[in-house]
Write a protein that holds these residues in place. Structure first.
Motif, mmCIF file in Angstrom:
data_model
loop_
_atom_site.group_PDB
_atom_site.id
_atom_site.type_symbol
_atom_site.label_atom_id
_atom_site.label_comp_id
_atom_site.label_asym_id
_atom_site.label_seq_id
_atom_site.Cartn_x
_atom_site.Cartn_y
_atom_site.Cartn_z
ATOM 1 N N ALA A 154 0.841 -1.200 0.000
ATOM 2 C CA ALA A 154 0.000 0.000 0.000
ATOM 3 C C ALA A 154 0.870 1.241 0.000
ATOM 4 O O ALA A 154 1.702 1.428 0.892
ATOM 5 C CB ALA A 154 -0.910 -0.001 1.223
ATOM 6 N N ARG A 212 4.401 2.024 -6.468
ATOM 7 C CA ARG A 212 3.546 0.860 -6.665
ATOM 8 C C ARG A 212 3.952 0.067 -7.907
ATOM 9 O O ARG A 212 3.736 -1.140 -7.966
ATOM 10 C CB ARG A 212 2.072 1.276 -6.765
ATOM 11 C CG ARG A 212 1.511 1.851 -5.471
ATOM 12 C CD ARG A 212 -0.019 1.792 -5.463
ATOM 13 N NE ARG A 212 -0.627 2.458 -6.606
ATOM 14 C CZ ARG A 212 -0.912 3.753 -6.655
ATOM 15 N NH1 ARG A 212 -0.629 4.547 -5.616
ATOM 16 N NH2 ARG A 212 -1.485 4.271 -7.729
ATOM 17 N N SER A 242 -1.971 -1.303 -3.691
ATOM 18 C CA SER A 242 -3.167 -0.546 -3.340
ATOM 19 C C SER A 242 -2.747 0.871 -2.991
ATOM 20 O O SER A 242 -1.643 1.092 -2.483
ATOM 21 C CB SER A 242 -3.878 -1.192 -2.142
ATOM 22 O OG SER A 242 -4.902 -0.346 -1.663
ATOM 23 N N ALA A 286 -7.388 -0.751 1.984
ATOM 24 C CA ALA A 286 -7.672 -1.594 0.825
ATOM 25 C C ALA A 286 -6.681 -2.746 0.720
ATOM 26 O O ALA A 286 -7.025 -3.842 0.280
ATOM 27 C CB ALA A 286 -7.650 -0.757 -0.445
ATOM 28 N N ALA A 287 -5.438 -2.509 1.130
ATOM 29 C CA ALA A 287 -4.438 -3.572 1.105
ATOM 30 C C ALA A 287 -4.823 -4.693 2.058
ATOM 31 O O ALA A 287 -4.752 -5.878 1.715
ATOM 32 C CB ALA A 287 -3.068 -3.017 1.465
ATOM 33 N N GLN A 302 -7.633 -6.807 0.713
ATOM 34 C CA GLN A 302 -7.245 -7.803 -0.285
ATOM 35 C C GLN A 302 -6.817 -9.117 0.349
ATOM 36 O O GLN A 302 -6.878 -10.171 -0.279
ATOM 37 C CB GLN A 302 -6.108 -7.269 -1.153
ATOM 38 C CG GLN A 302 -6.513 -6.191 -2.147
ATOM 39 C CD GLN A 302 -5.403 -5.906 -3.139
ATOM 40 O OE1 GLN A 302 -4.802 -6.832 -3.704
ATOM 41 N NE2 GLN A 302 -5.125 -4.634 -3.372
#
Length: 274
Positions: free
Chosen positions: A38, A45, A52, A57-58, A61
């Protein structure tokens, strides 16, 4: 029982996190297909397979991964914001969070993450990228010996690891965490002096790099101390002695101690600001 390649959420994709992950992947300790990084910076990234923009959000996942680990690698000043984002996800989580935040005590990390997850504190350095890192590990707030298992595997695969009490992490940071920059500065100064003495710039740079590499390799492979090796290469009234006399007259040892003390104290300031 830990899987061979546990899933891993890395919060922060800067140079240190990249060095750890790429070195560990080469060592076979992590599978980058099972790592989510993240970071809000798209350039960072691009270095990784699964990414992410946000920490939350990471973690999402990896919600279905019971063995998932978390490596916290953001800058200290970002801790409060990240903690507010992922704290609820970590509530009651039995696995420890591994923190590599310079200067930030584990109790503060734990509090910012919601106050329930154990914290293992590690201070690595960037030669981890070539699997020659030097890290220290301390059991932090709420952590027990079993919580250190993955961190020991991860950092042991990319170099050496020593166990220390958390009260000594800032001192270790001043020595090994910041230490590569001291070596780079010395190489820069040696190459620059070589150019001033008339050497070709490329030759001076190459000589400085190889000399430091050779000296470091000799030191690491020898059972003799640094002082003994220095004495062995220093002939009485010779060229090396002339150079070392200048270093000593200029207060070289005291300067190094002052520099490392400043680094340690800055680590303490970072903890207070986090």
């Amino acid at each position: 029982m830990e899987t061979e390649h546990p899933a891993l959420a890395v919060i922060g994709g800067g140079s240190m996190a990249s060095a750890i992950l790429l070195g560990a992947a080469e060592a076979g300790v992590v599978d980058l297909e099972r790592v989510v990084v993240a970071d809000p910076n798209p350039e960072r990234r691009r270095l990784f397979t699964r990414t992410s923009e946000s920490a939350g959000a990471a973690l999402a996942q990896l919600a279905g991964e019971p063995d998932a680990q978390v490596l916290l690698a953001v800058k200290p000043q970002m801790l409060a914001g990240v903690g507010g984002e992922i704290g609820p996800e970590l509530a009651g989580r039995p696995r420890a969070v591994i923190s590599i935040l310079a200067g930030v005590e584990s109790g503060r990390v734990r509090a910012k993450l919601g106050g329930s997850c154990p914290v293992v504190r590690v201070m690595p350095n960037t030669p981890a990228r070539v699997r020659l890192g030097m890290s220290c590990l301390a059991l932090g707030a709420g952590a027990e010996e079993a919580d250190a298992a993955f961190a020991l595997r991860l950092f042991g695969a990319i170099g050496e690891v020593v166990r220390v009490d958390e009260s000594l992490v800032d001192a270790f940071t001043a020595l090994a965490g910041s230490g590569p920059a001291y070596a780079f500065l010395l190489a820069e100064a040696m190459a620059g002096a070589g150019r001033e003495l008339g050497l070709d710039p490329g030759d001076a740079d190459r000589a400085a790099r190889q000399t430091l590499l050779g000296a470091a390799t000799l030191l690491s492979s020898s059972d003799r101390s640094a002082a003994e090796l220095r004495d062995a290469v220093t002939s009485r009234k010779g060229t090396t002695a002339a150079a070392l006399d200048v270093f000593e007259a200029g207060g070289f040892r005291e300067l190094v101690e002052r520099a490392m003390t400043a680094a340690r104290d800055r680590g303490r300031e970072l903890s207070a600001d986090a």
